[in-house]
Scaffold this motif. Structure first.
Motif, PDB file in Angstrom:
ATOM      1  N   LEU A   1       0.818  -1.222   0.000  1.00 13.96           N
ATOM      2  CA  LEU A   1       0.000   0.000   0.000  1.00 13.96           C
ATOM      3  C   LEU A   1       0.852   1.274   0.000  1.00 13.96           C
ATOM      4  O   LEU A   1       0.684   2.137  -0.857  1.00 13.96           O
ATOM      5  CB  LEU A   1      -0.939  -0.032   1.205  1.00 13.96           C
ATOM      6  N   GLN A   2       1.777   1.389   0.964  1.00 16.26           N
ATOM      7  CA  GLN A   2       2.508   2.644   1.104  1.00 16.26           C
ATOM      8  C   GLN A   2       3.469   2.910  -0.056  1.00 16.26           C
ATOM      9  O   GLN A   2       3.448   4.002  -0.643  1.00 16.26           O
ATOM     10  CB  GLN A   2       3.247   2.687   2.440  1.00 16.26           C
TER      11      GLN A   2
ATOM     12  N   LYS B   1       1.390   3.660  -3.115  1.00 15.42           N
ATOM     13  CA  LYS B   1       0.752   4.976  -2.958  1.00 15.42           C
ATOM     14  C   LYS B   1       1.748   6.096  -3.273  1.00 15.42           C
ATOM     15  O   LYS B   1       1.440   7.054  -3.986  1.00 15.42           O
ATOM     16  CB  LYS B   1       0.219   5.106  -1.530  1.00 15.42           C
TER      17      LYS B   1
ATOM     18  N   LEU C   1      -1.069   8.486  -5.022  1.00 18.20           N
ATOM     19  CA  LEU C   1      -2.479   8.221  -4.785  1.00 18.20           C
ATOM     20  C   LEU C   1      -2.876   8.654  -3.376  1.00 18.20           C
ATOM     21  O   LEU C   1      -2.048   8.683  -2.464  1.00 18.20           O
ATOM     22  CB  LEU C   1      -2.776   6.722  -4.949  1.00 18.20           C
ATOM     23  N   SER C   2      -4.150   8.963  -3.194  1.00 14.92           N
ATOM     24  CA  SER C   2      -4.677   9.256  -1.861  1.00 14.92           C
ATOM     25  C   SER C   2      -5.059   7.947  -1.180  1.00 14.92           C
ATOM     26  O   SER C   2      -5.131   6.886  -1.805  1.00 14.92           O
ATOM     27  CB  SER C   2      -5.914  10.150  -1.962  1.00 14.92           C
ATOM     28  N   ASP C   3      -5.316   8.004   0.155  1.00  8.64           N
ATOM     29  CA  ASP C   3      -5.768   6.822   0.877  1.00  8.64           C
ATOM     30  C   ASP C   3      -7.051   6.271   0.262  1.00  8.64           C
ATOM     31  O   ASP C   3      -7.228   5.060   0.121  1.00  8.64           O
ATOM     32  CB  ASP C   3      -6.026   7.156   2.355  1.00  8.64           C
TER      33      ASP C   3
ATOM     34  N   ILE D   1      -6.372   4.456  -3.191  1.00  5.90           N
ATOM     35  CA  ILE D   1      -5.722   3.147  -3.115  1.00  5.90           C
ATOM     36  C   ILE D   1      -6.616   2.128  -2.428  1.00  5.90           C
ATOM     37  O   ILE D   1      -6.588   0.937  -2.740  1.00  5.90           O
ATOM     38  CB  ILE D   1      -4.345   3.252  -2.428  1.00  5.90           C
TER      39      ILE D   1
ATOM     40  N   TYR E   1      -3.062   3.106 -12.913  1.00  9.30           N
ATOM     41  CA  TYR E   1      -4.101   2.895 -11.898  1.00  9.30           C
ATOM     42  C   TYR E   1      -5.315   2.198 -12.503  1.00  9.30           C
ATOM     43  O   TYR E   1      -5.874   1.267 -11.913  1.00  9.30           O
ATOM     44  CB  TYR E   1      -4.511   4.239 -11.279  1.00  9.30           C
TER      45      TYR E   1
ATOM     46  N   SER F   1      -0.182   0.151   7.786  1.00  8.53           N
ATOM     47  CA  SER F   1      -0.125   1.615   7.789  1.00  8.53           C
ATOM     48  C   SER F   1      -0.197   2.169   9.211  1.00  8.53           C
ATOM     49  O   SER F   1       0.419   3.192   9.521  1.00  8.53           O
ATOM     50  CB  SER F   1      -1.280   2.182   6.957  1.00  8.53           C
TER      51      SER F   1
END
Length: 456
Positions: A44-45, A48, A53-55, A58, A109, A272
């Motif tokens: 994820l991190q 991202k 990308l924003s939370d 994603i 994306y 996260s």
């Protein structure tokens, strides 16, 4: 005294050793499905950061998977109640593995989102087909435990995703840049991680080939023994079953959906949480979390299945729901306590009981359904529940992300998002399961009568 010619014919069960062998193979398939499903949370991190990308953006890569996973489940379940389940599962494993690898071959994306939809469609066949298959292989009183054991595959898969995914991500990050494939170009560490976890699924297809399609017991009770039903159950019969048992099904579905909202958000945002709140590296947090998950998660599912069996043997017709309700009730304080711990060490210590109780209800959520459902519609009822509970998979991570982006902002906000979701959703879930108990007991008694009069 000779038996009456009107006595129902009991469908034969496979030998227990073989039946549990099939469950073991299905557990492996479930493990692989959840590894491929959960890998997005590990990368994820870095993903991202690389794609800016924003939370919320994603988290939709997980939620988009969940929505199509749920939608595809309904037609695939109808096929599982009619056609060869072994071949359906094998095809599903192949498709979701191929699509997981595809996620690692692009940095677009839109293309990754489409590949995640493909993962969801491929995985959608496994749970409905397993519910149908297990229902034909075990006596009714053994089905909840068998499906709880099957659920350990999903739990172990989630755990192994964090262990292997974290290790793979760490290894790929340590390698020098410039990893290139023909026609694809340079691959980032998070892309290579998708490929590494996707490839083993192709080997699982070979394991599925070792299963023999079981005889459909409802057909055996009618004097025939084909493994493929001549036609699907009319939709009106499934609607009639839901209408007759509407209180049981409503409180069951909403109760476990609410617990799923909290549980999926909790697991998705764990890495996260440790990187943002406690300053850990994603790879290290992922592996520690994964090992705790691998031990505590399956133990919780098996414990709940055994508790349900204990309650049922003592004459409690609501035993399957009661055991799930207890696990859900203990989930709430377990998640909340983690969020207020002063350091990562204490948080990890409390993850053991939290993951034990978070995972306790979900094998029973599926296991409680086949024992009250007529065999010809078991896969479709399981798929409809899957459609409902996938709301937790789809919107749990997104709700937490929206809280992160708009309410509890800042790195520390993720903990308060999880406190809010687990408290509200947990209370709703436990309350619904408490209301479900007496209605479920009535549905169980009707299923007992149906088994006596119809032979299944």
């Amino acid at each position: 005294m000779a038996e009456s010619n009107d006595a129902p014919v009991k469908a034969p069960y496979p030998k227990p050793l073989y039946a549990w062998f099939v469950v073991a193979i299905l557990v492996v398939a479930a493990m692989i499905s959840y590894i491929d499903r959960q890998v997005i949370a590990i990368v994820l991190q870095p993903m991202k950061d690389d794609m800016n990308l924003s939370d919320t953006e994603i988290s939709w890569l997980y939620s988009g998977f969940a929505i199509f996973y749920a939608i595809a489940g309904l037609p695939l379940a109808r096929m599982a109640d009619t056609y060869n389940r072994k071949w359906l599962i094998a095809a599903g494993v192949f498709v979701w593995s191929l699509m997981t690898v595809a996620c690692g071959l692009t940095r677009s994306y839109v293309l990754i989102f489409m590949a995640r939809i493909g993962v969801g469609v491929g995985e959608a066949v496994l749970s409905p087909a397993t519910n149908s298959m297990v229902g034909d292989m075990f006596p009714r009183d053994k089905i909840p435990l068998a499906l709880s054991v099957f659920q350990t595959g999903a739990i172990m898969g989630s755990a192994i995703a964090f262990i292997i995914g974290g290790a793979a991500l760490g290894l790929m990050q340590d390698l020098a840049t410039g990893n290139e494939l023909p026609l694809v170009g340079e691959l980032r560490p998070w892309q290579l991680t998708f490929i590494v976890v996707g490839v083993p699924g192709f080997l699982v297809v070979l394991l599925i080939m070792m299963i023999r399609e079981p005889v459909r017991r409802n057909l055996a009770a009618m004097g025939t023994t084909p493994s493929v039903a001549p036609k699907g159950v009319p939709v009106r019969e499934i609607v009639a079953f839901y209408k007759h048992n509407w209180q049981t099904m409503f409180y069951h579905h909403v109760g476990f959906l609410s617990l799923a909202l909290a549980g999926f958000a909790f697991v998705f945002w764990t890495v996260s949480f440790f990187t943002r709140v406690h300053g850990m590296e994603a790879a290290a947090a992922s592996q520690i979390f994964g090992w705790i998950f691998l031990i505590a998660g399956p133990a919780g599912a098996v414990w709940a299945g055994m508790q349900a069996g204990y309650f049922t043997r003592r004459g409690r017709k609501d035993g399957n729901i009661l055991a799930g309700m207890i696990g859900g009730a203990l989930t709430i304080p377990s998640i909340v306590l983690i969020q207020v711990m002063p350091n990562a060490t204490w948080a990890f210590v409390l993850y053991a009981p939290a993951l034990f109780f978070v995972n306790a209800p979900f094998g029973l959520a599926y296991g409680a359904l086949p024992v009250i459902t007529p065999p010809p519609m078991r896969a479709q009822v399981a798929a409809f529940y899957m459609l409902v509970v996938s709301g937790g998979m789809a919107f749990g991570p997104v709700l937490a992300a929206m809280f992160n982006d708009h309410i509890f902002t800042g790195d520390d906000g993720v903990r308060w998002s999880l406190v809010t979701l687990s408290s509200l959703c947990g209370i709703i879930g436990v309350t619904c399961l408490a209301l479900c108990r007496k209605h479920y007991a009535r549905s169980m008694m009707e299923a007992d009568e149906r088994e006596l009069t119809q032979g299944y």
